[in-house]
Design a protein around this motif. Structure first.
Motif, PDB file in Angstrom:
ATOM      1  N   GLU A 193      13.764   4.733  -3.430  1.00  0.00           N
ATOM      2  CA  GLU A 193      12.358   5.047  -3.179  1.00  0.00           C
ATOM      3  C   GLU A 193      11.639   3.873  -2.536  1.00  0.00           C
ATOM      4  OE1 GLU A 193       9.214   5.515  -6.401  1.00  0.00           O
ATOM      5  OE2 GLU A 193       9.722   7.599  -5.982  1.00  0.00           O
ATOM      6  N   GLU A 194      11.941   2.673  -3.011  1.00  0.00           N
ATOM      7  CA  GLU A 194      11.290   1.480  -2.465  1.00  0.00           C
ATOM      8  C   GLU A 194      11.775   1.194  -1.046  1.00  0.00           C
ATOM      9  OE1 GLU A 194       8.489  -1.493  -2.570  1.00  0.00           O
ATOM     10  OE2 GLU A 194       8.819   0.258  -3.843  1.00  0.00           O
ATOM     11  N   ARG A 195      13.047   1.474  -0.780  1.00  0.00           N
ATOM     12  CA  ARG A 195      13.549   1.288   0.580  1.00  0.00           C
ATOM     13  C   ARG A 195      12.854   2.248   1.541  1.00  0.00           C
ATOM     14  NH1 ARG A 195      19.031   1.625   0.014  1.00  0.00           N
ATOM     15  NH2 ARG A 195      19.305   3.692   0.884  1.00  0.00           N
ATOM     16  N   GLU A 196      12.590   3.477   1.090  1.00  0.00           N
ATOM     17  CA  GLU A 196      11.867   4.430   1.916  1.00  0.00           C
ATOM     18  C   GLU A 196      10.447   3.936   2.185  1.00  0.00           C
ATOM     19  OE1 GLU A 196      12.863   7.226   3.477  1.00  0.00           O
ATOM     20  OE2 GLU A 196      14.869   6.609   2.856  1.00  0.00           O
ATOM     21  N   GLN A 242       0.821  -1.206   0.000  1.00  0.00           N
ATOM     22  CA  GLN A 242       0.000   0.000   0.000  1.00  0.00           C
ATOM     23  C   GLN A 242       0.857   1.259   0.000  1.00  0.00           C
ATOM     24  OE1 GLN A 242      -2.398  -0.508   3.502  1.00  0.00           O
ATOM     25  NE2 GLN A 242      -3.801  -1.958   2.551  1.00  0.00           N
ATOM     26  N   VAL A 243       1.856   1.309   0.876  1.00  0.00           N
ATOM     27  CA  VAL A 243       2.722   2.488   0.962  1.00  0.00           C
ATOM     28  C   VAL A 243       3.501   2.675  -0.328  1.00  0.00           C
ATOM     29  CG1 VAL A 243       4.716   3.492   2.141  1.00  0.00           C
ATOM     30  CG2 VAL A 243       2.919   2.380   3.466  1.00  0.00           C
ATOM     31  N   SER A 244       4.032   1.574  -0.853  1.00  0.00           N
ATOM     32  CA  SER A 244       4.818   1.639  -2.086  1.00  0.00           C
ATOM     33  C   SER A 244       3.971   2.142  -3.248  1.00  0.00           C
ATOM     34  CB  SER A 244       5.401   0.260  -2.414  1.00  0.00           C
ATOM     35  OG  SER A 244       6.098   0.273  -3.637  1.00  0.00           O
ATOM     36  N   ALA A 245       2.752   1.598  -3.380  1.00  0.00           N
ATOM     37  CA  ALA A 245       1.868   1.999  -4.482  1.00  0.00           C
ATOM     38  C   ALA A 245       1.479   3.470  -4.367  1.00  0.00           C
ATOM     39  CB  ALA A 245       0.625   1.115  -4.492  1.00  0.00           C
ATOM     40  N   ASN A 246       1.212   3.929  -3.139  1.00  0.00           N
ATOM     41  CA  ASN A 246       0.849   5.329  -2.940  1.00  0.00           C
ATOM     42  C   ASN A 246       1.992   6.269  -3.303  1.00  0.00           C
ATOM     43  OD1 ASN A 246      -1.710   4.660  -2.045  1.00  0.00           O
ATOM     44  ND2 ASN A 246      -1.144   4.676   0.117  1.00  0.00           N
ATOM     45  N   GLN A 247       3.208   5.870  -2.939  1.00  0.00           N
ATOM     46  CA  GLN A 247       4.360   6.722  -3.234  1.00  0.00           C
ATOM     47  C   GLN A 247       4.656   6.767  -4.730  1.00  0.00           C
ATOM     48  OE1 GLN A 247       7.762   5.638  -0.846  1.00  0.00           O
ATOM     49  NE2 GLN A 247       6.838   6.377   1.047  1.00  0.00           N
ATOM     50  N   ARG A 248       4.408   5.642  -5.406  1.00  0.00           N
ATOM     51  CA  ARG A 248       4.699   5.575  -6.844  1.00  0.00           C
ATOM     52  C   ARG A 248       3.514   6.030  -7.690  1.00  0.00           C
ATOM     53  NH1 ARG A 248       4.652   0.704  -8.280  1.00  0.00           N
ATOM     54  NH2 ARG A 248       4.223  -0.300  -6.280  1.00  0.00           N
ATOM     55  N   GLY A 249       2.330   6.163  -7.051  1.00  0.00           N
ATOM     56  CA  GLY A 249       1.141   6.536  -7.799  1.00  0.00           C
ATOM     57  C   GLY A 249       0.713   5.460  -8.765  1.00  0.00           C
ATOM     58  N   GLN A 250       0.953   4.196  -8.404  1.00  0.00           N
ATOM     59  CA  GLN A 250       0.622   3.065  -9.273  1.00  0.00           C
ATOM     60  C   GLN A 250      -0.238   2.069  -8.516  1.00  0.00           C
ATOM     61  OE1 GLN A 250       4.535   1.668 -10.381  1.00  0.00           O
ATOM     62  NE2 GLN A 250       4.678   3.058 -12.117  1.00  0.00           N
ATOM     63  N   SER A 251      -0.672   1.036  -9.234  1.00  0.00           N
ATOM     64  CA  SER A 251      -1.486  -0.013  -8.629  1.00  0.00           C
ATOM     65  C   SER A 251      -0.633  -0.921  -7.755  1.00  0.00           C
ATOM     66  CB  SER A 251      -2.159  -0.840  -9.738  1.00  0.00           C
ATOM     67  OG  SER A 251      -2.697  -2.034  -9.216  1.00  0.00           O
ATOM     68  N   GLN A 252      -1.264  -1.534  -6.746  1.00  0.00           N
ATOM     69  CA  GLN A 252      -0.553  -2.490  -5.891  1.00  0.00           C
ATOM     70  C   GLN A 252      -0.169  -3.748  -6.653  1.00  0.00           C
ATOM     71  OE1 GLN A 252      -2.105  -3.246  -1.927  1.00  0.00           O
ATOM     72  NE2 GLN A 252      -3.285  -1.343  -1.976  1.00  0.00           N
TER      73      GLN A 252
END
Length: 313
Positions: free
Chosen positions: A77-80, A58-68
């Motif tokens: 970015e993914e480590r964050e 969920q966090v990753s998708a929100n940060q990337r603006g993409q689907s889960q």
């Protein structure tokens, strides 16, 4: 009071399946189960599930603006996103214990290092709650098959599955163990059918962690030990990163012009320093254990070197 049940184990062992079964039994308020809770505790607790993989997606998708459903690359970015998800998991557990202490919290995560599980013990101690550790395990080949059958975005690299099996630190307490806080623990095998150890969980509820169980002198010594450990881990990681740089340069320098090779060397060392700084931040702020952080950062570093290798000339 509440109880944090850590359902841990390597990927593919059946942790999420077990957590779903436990959640379903609690929702149905199975007659015998409710009677056990009320008889021993005087109440039937609410249930909260904290699934780290789900939070991370969920966090990753929100940060990337993409689907889960998208499969992200492992980068800064993914480590964050991973760090943010870890913070969010701790936050949800602590908020629920603070707002409604009569709760059963099911934490679904690998937690293959004892130090990772200890974070939840510290939260439980702060709120006078208890902990219970369920180590979910099965044959490694079965875990690999289960992992391969997952959706692409949910799969874990097979090497990571095998490494977690090898490095898993078994929970439990012995008189010589430093992990007296982990005395309510059990191994649950999921090769075939499994039984949820409700008796153990209910017993754990009766024994909340307290501040009195902490020896101030021992805590001070432990902090000094942790500091030395962090320094040693940083040094070992630096050696591994330097070794990776040396191997990379020996493979690529011969096929590149001199100026290109010099530029690659500089970029490698800048990346090495950045990785070491990230490692220090992760460990110093108790976001993850040193061993796990070092593995993740070394893996990312090697991937970044491969990317440079493909684009070097």
């Amino acid at each position: 009071r509440g109880c944090i049940v850590m359902v841990c184990g390597a990927p593919g062992t059946g942790k999420t399946t077990m957590v779903k079964a436990m959640e379903e039994e609690m929702k149905r308020r199975a007659c015998s189960l409710e009677e056990q809770f009320v008889e021993h505790l005087g109440y039937f607790p609410e249930t909260l599930v904290v699934n780290f993989d789900q939070l991370h997606r969920q966090v990753s998708a929100n940060q990337r603006g993409q689907s889960q459903e998208d499969v992200p690359e492992w980068n800064e970015e993914e480590r964050e996103a991973w760090k943010s998800a870890r913070h969010l998991a701790f936050q949800r557990v602590e908020e629920r214990l603070r707002d409604n202490p009569e709760v059963l919290i099911l934490v679904d995560d690998n937690l293959y290092l004892r130090s990772m599980r200890y974070y939840f013990c510290k939260i439980a101690r702060k709120h006078h709650a208890s902990t219970c550790t369920l180590w979910v395990s099965c044959d490694v080949d079965l875990a690999l098959r289960r992992n391969a059958a997952r959706e692409v975005q949910d799969r874990v690299p097979p090497a990571v599955v095998e490494r977690m099996f090898d490095k898993f630190e078994e929970p439990g307490y012995t008189p010589s163990s430093k992990s007296s806080w982990e005395k309510h623990a059990a191994k649950v095998c999921t090769d075939a059918s499994f039984t949820i150890p409700w008796d153990l969980i209910i017993e754990a509820f009766k024994h909340p962690h307290t501040a009195e169980e902490v020896n101030p002198d021992a805590e001070l010594q432990a902090e000094e030990d942790r500091k030395r450990t962090r320094e040693n881990q940083t040094h070992r990681l630096d050696l591994e990163l330097r070794k990776a740089v040396g191997s990379f340069m020996s493979r690529t320098a011969k096929s590149c012009p001199k100026d290109t090779a010099k530029g690659l060397s500089q970029r490698c060392n800048e990346l090495r320093k950045s990785c070491l700084e990230s490692f220090k931040q992760l460990v110093d702020h108790d976001i993850t254990s040193g061993e796990l952080a070092a593995e993740e950062i070394l893996q990312e570093f090697e991937l970044r070197l491969e990317e440079m290798s493909l684009a070097k000339c």
